[in-house]
Design a protein around this motif. Structure first.
Motif, PDB file in Angstrom:
ATOM      1  N   GLY A   1      11.988  14.047 -17.708  1.00 43.23           N
ATOM      2  CA  GLY A   1      12.034  15.413 -18.237  1.00 43.23           C
ATOM      3  C   GLY A   1      12.651  16.384 -17.246  1.00 43.23           C
ATOM      4  N   TRP A   2      12.233  16.280 -15.992  1.00 45.03           N
ATOM      5  CA  TRP A   2      12.763  17.153 -14.926  1.00 45.03           C
ATOM      6  C   TRP A   2      14.281  17.006 -14.828  1.00 45.03           C
TER       7      TRP A   2
ATOM      8  N   LEU B   1       3.263   8.417 -16.877  1.00 47.05           N
ATOM      9  CA  LEU B   1       3.309   9.881 -16.845  1.00 47.05           C
ATOM     10  C   LEU B   1       4.314  10.391 -15.812  1.00 47.05           C
ATOM     11  N   GLN B   2       4.344   9.759 -14.646  1.00 48.01           N
ATOM     12  CA  GLN B   2       5.280  10.197 -13.621  1.00 48.01           C
ATOM     13  C   GLN B   2       6.722   9.914 -14.062  1.00 48.01           C
TER      14      GLN B   2
ATOM     15  N   PHE C   1       7.640  12.573 -16.489  1.00 52.43           N
ATOM     16  CA  PHE C   1       7.844  13.829 -15.766  1.00 52.43           C
ATOM     17  C   PHE C   1       9.223  13.855 -15.100  1.00 52.43           C
TER      18      PHE C   1
END
Length: 137
Positions: free
Chosen positions: A46-47, A39-40, A43
């Motif tokens: 995506g960021w 998940l990180q 993230f």
């Protein structure tokens, strides 16, 4: 009190934890999982992707200083929480080792008692055999 006797050492230890300790254990368990890593990673990808591709508004342009600040803050809180969970794990290990020691000590006493009983049975058998042999003569 009867209910406490039926609980094992882990259940008794868990029941003795305060709310904050349970939260810290849950956070450490979550952060130490593949789910968190995946998940990180998603993230972060995506960021970075949104900031590199965005044409009009870059809220955190390269070199992603805001993202680095978020990671620093996460690390500042995660490290002590994980250390608290490790300290509790050490405490659980000590409790389990003590419980194992007591169990082993009790088992040793039972085995010694059984060995003594078997020896007395063997002696009784030998005495009966000797008595039968003497009666035969």
């Amino acid at each position: 009190m009867q209910m406490n006797i039926n609980k094992n050492w882990h259940q008794r230890h868990y029941d003795s934890l305060e709310f904050g300790s349970r939260i810290a254990d849950s956070v450490a368990r979550g952060m130490g999982s593949w789910r968190f890593i995946i998940l990180q990673t998603l993230f972060v990808a995506g960021w970075m992707g949104l900031n590199l591709v965005g044409y009009f508004y870059h809220w955190d342009a390269y070199p992603f200083i805001l993202l680095n600040l978020l990671f620093s803050t996460q690390a500042a809180y995660a490290a002590p929480i994980i250390m608290m969970a490790q300290n509790r794990q050490n405490e659980r290990d000590r409790i389990q080792a003590q419980d194992d020691y007591i169990t082993n000590k009790e088992a040793k006493l039972e085995i010694e008692a059984l060995a003594a009983k078997l020896n007395s049975i063997e002696i009784e058998k030998l005495d009966k055999i000797i008595q039968i042999l003497e009666n035969m003569q």
